[in-house]
Design a protein around this motif. Structure first.
Motif, mmCIF file in Angstrom:
data_model
loop_
_atom_site.group_PDB
_atom_site.id
_atom_site.type_symbol
_atom_site.label_atom_id
_atom_site.label_comp_id
_atom_site.label_asym_id
_atom_site.label_seq_id
_atom_site.Cartn_x
_atom_site.Cartn_y
_atom_site.Cartn_z
ATOM 1 N N LEU A 81 0.828 -1.206 0.000
ATOM 2 C CA LEU A 81 0.000 0.000 0.000
ATOM 3 C C LEU A 81 0.869 1.266 0.000
ATOM 4 O O LEU A 81 0.570 2.235 -0.713
ATOM 5 N N THR A 82 1.937 1.248 0.770
ATOM 6 C CA THR A 82 2.842 2.398 0.804
ATOM 7 C C THR A 82 3.487 2.644 -0.556
ATOM 8 O O THR A 82 3.599 3.792 -1.006
ATOM 9 N N LEU A 83 3.874 1.577 -1.230
ATOM 10 C CA LEU A 83 4.470 1.713 -2.560
ATOM 11 C C LEU A 83 3.482 2.313 -3.548
ATOM 12 O O LEU A 83 3.858 3.130 -4.402
ATOM 13 N N SER A 84 2.206 1.940 -3.423
ATOM 14 C CA SER A 84 1.200 2.519 -4.325
ATOM 15 C C SER A 84 1.096 4.029 -4.126
ATOM 16 O O SER A 84 0.917 4.784 -5.084
ATOM 17 N N GLY A 85 1.221 4.481 -2.884
ATOM 18 C CA GLY A 85 1.196 5.925 -2.628
ATOM 19 C C GLY A 85 2.408 6.627 -3.201
ATOM 20 O O GLY A 85 2.308 7.744 -3.726
ATOM 21 N N ILE A 86 3.579 5.991 -3.125
ATOM 22 C CA ILE A 86 4.800 6.582 -3.677
ATOM 23 C C ILE A 86 4.675 6.753 -5.200
ATOM 24 O O ILE A 86 5.080 7.782 -5.763
ATOM 25 N N ILE A 87 4.109 5.762 -5.880
ATOM 26 C CA ILE A 87 3.931 5.864 -7.338
ATOM 27 C C ILE A 87 2.954 6.987 -7.673
ATOM 28 O O ILE A 87 3.140 7.725 -8.645
ATOM 29 N N ARG A 88 1.925 7.145 -6.869
ATOM 30 C CA ARG A 88 0.993 8.266 -7.083
ATOM 31 C C ARG A 88 1.722 9.599 -6.943
ATOM 32 O O ARG A 88 1.465 10.532 -7.709
ATOM 33 N N PHE A 89 2.608 9.696 -5.965
ATOM 34 C CA PHE A 89 3.377 10.928 -5.796
ATOM 35 C C PHE A 89 4.262 11.198 -7.011
ATOM 36 O O PHE A 89 4.493 12.359 -7.377
ATOM 37 N N LEU A 90 4.767 10.150 -7.648
ATOM 38 C CA LEU A 90 5.531 10.329 -8.886
ATOM 39 C C LEU A 90 4.653 10.947 -9.968
ATOM 40 O O LEU A 90 5.074 11.873 -10.677
ATOM 41 N N GLY A 91 3.426 10.453 -10.086
ATOM 42 C CA GLY A 91 2.496 11.042 -11.046
ATOM 43 C C GLY A 91 2.200 12.495 -10.727
ATOM 44 O O GLY A 91 2.161 13.349 -11.620
ATOM 45 N N PHE A 92 1.995 12.790 -9.449
ATOM 46 C CA PHE A 92 1.783 14.182 -9.031
ATOM 47 C C PHE A 92 2.955 15.057 -9.448
ATOM 48 O O PHE A 92 2.773 16.170 -9.958
ATOM 49 N N GLY A 93 4.183 14.576 -9.246
ATOM 50 C CA GLY A 93 5.361 15.358 -9.612
ATOM 51 C C GLY A 93 5.421 15.627 -11.103
ATOM 52 O O GLY A 93 5.799 16.730 -11.530
ATOM 53 N N LEU A 94 5.027 14.651 -11.900
ATOM 54 C CA LEU A 94 5.027 14.853 -13.359
ATOM 55 C C LEU A 94 3.924 15.823 -13.779
ATOM 56 O O LEU A 94 4.119 16.626 -14.693
ATOM 57 N N PHE A 95 2.763 15.745 -13.135
ATOM 58 C CA PHE A 95 1.721 16.752 -13.412
ATOM 59 C C PHE A 95 2.223 18.151 -13.064
ATOM 60 O O PHE A 95 1.876 19.126 -13.732
#
Length: 416
Positions: free
Chosen positions: A394-408
């Motif tokens: 679950l924590t890893l899924s949040g980290i990947i979402r943060f990567l998407g946020f950074g690209l946005f």
């Protein structure tokens, strides 16, 4: 009373046909909300039957595989249909009716084969699910027009959210107080009645006939595919947006099969509390959709995009670090508020990047990337949860979402 309902369902300055379509879309949302309230309990039911993490993940990965393999072909098929509403309405009806068939399987299939039978049913349902995934955006965009996407979808998803919130809470209590598996059989049967409401009103949506390109009928498959790829690549805003959204959705779909497993195995939550988790998340959508509509008008789509993706990125990380059901319910409610903004801004931004007259095929391409993320991520989540633990996955899924946020965040204002 009907006049008052129409006033709530649509802005008063719309033409008569568009106001009627707005109303039909909202009543359709009630039917969809009733039936879809069964969705969060389906993986829970499989888990209580003894399904493995891999088997539960199939509920997410199977629709993704069908969409990945057939999404573009279905988009091309729908692009040739003058009346796309007919396809949308019938496909939605078949998907929602599957909950009634699931209840029937509980009655007629031996328990040793029940998990496999349910998974086979939902494998077949993936075909109409793919049709709905492509046609939904096309139909909703046709009803709303370019100026009223937030107006339409905030109303629809608010009604859908509150319907699901109430229904899920009631369903959770029924599941808690009736014996297993009769409780799931009754709940799935009752909620599937929403499919009739959905079909009755969605089938009456009136849209102008779609323009059909003669070239799409006469050219070879290779020529059409080559032309499609070139056409998509020339639409740079579309390519940039769907590529970054794909990364963000990897983080979202990675967590989808993990939450029910985490609630049952780690938190030891009852069916009633699991219903409360879903109720807290969907109930807040009612406020969130209208709030983000006003926020987007005041601050712009870029602000909405960044704040909502940041907020939702925190959700799985926070849940992974608590076993207290009250805290999880609070986190789910806050996450629901940010998710409402993501629903609205993703729909609006996607449709902004699609050229006129090509909605079905471009939406199909975007959905194919969505299905790719939905196919890869759940399989990876099952592997990660077995190899490490559910909290780590679950924590890893949040980290990947943060990567998407950074690209946005790197997107220029002109792109968002």
């Amino acid at each position: 009373m009907l006049a008052a309902l129409r006033g709530i369902a649509a802005p008063p300055d719309l033409p008569l046909i568009q106001r009627r379509n707005f109303l039909r879309v909202q009543i359709d949302a009630i039917g969809v909300g009733l039936a879809s309230a069964a969705a969060p309990f389906l993986p829970i039911f499989l888990t209580r039957l003894g399904a493995t993490s891999q088997e539960v993940s199939y509920l997410t990965s199977m629709p993704a595989l069908t969409g990945l393999l057939l999404g573009i072909a279905i988009g091309q098929l729908l692009q040739k249909q003058r009346n796309i509403v007919r396809w949308f309405s019938a496909a939605r009806f078949l998907v929602l009716l599957a909950y009634a068939v699931t209840a029937l399987l509980i009655e007629v299939v031996p328990s040793a084969w029940l998990i496999r039978a349910i998974l086979l049913l939902w494998a077949l349902v993936t075909l109409p699910q793919t049709v709905v995934a492509v046609s939904f955006n096309v139909v909703m965009n046709g009803v709303a027009g370019p100026q009223h996407r937030y107006d339409l979808m905030s109303r629809r998803w608010s009604i859908l959210g509150i319907t699901m919130a109430i229904t899920t809470a009631v369903a959770g209590q029924l599941l808690e107080h009736l014996p297993f598996p009769l409780n799931y059989q009754i709940v799935f049967s009752l909620l599937s009645l929403g499919s009739l409401i959905s079909f009755a009103f969605s089938s009456k949506i009136e849209l102008p006939p779609q323009p059909i390109s003669n070239a799409s009928r006469t050219n070879s498959v290779f020529t059409r595919l080559s032309h499609l790829l070139g056409q998509i690549w020339r639409e740079k805003p579309f390519v940039r947006f769907v590529s970054i959204r794909f990364i963000f959705l990897i983080g979202t779909t990675l967590a989808a099969p993990l939450f029910p497993l985490y609630y049952v195995r780690e938190v030891k939550a009852s069916d009633a509390w699991i219903g409360i988790f879903n109720t807290a998340q969907t109930a807040v959508l009612l406020v969130g959709y209208f709030a983000w509509t006003m926020i987007s008008r005041a601050r712009g789509s870029r602000f909405t995009l960044l704040v909502t993706t940041f907020g939702v990125s925190l959700y799985p990380i926070l849940v992974a670090h608590t076993h207290q059901v009250q805290v999880i319910a609070l986190i789910a409610g806050v996450a629901g508020f940010f998710q409402a903004g993501i629903d609205l801004v993703f729909f609006d931004e996607l449709m902004k990047t699609i050229p006129d007259g090509q909605s079905a095929i471009f939406v199909a391409v975007a959905q194919t990337l969505t299905h790719l993320s939905s196919f890869i991520a759940p399989i990876a989540s099952a592997w990660l949860s077995d190899l490490y633990s559910l909290p780590i996955a679950l924590t890893l899924s949040g980290i990947i979402r943060f990567l998407g946020f950074g690209l946005f965040l790197t997107l220029g204002r002109k792109d968002s």
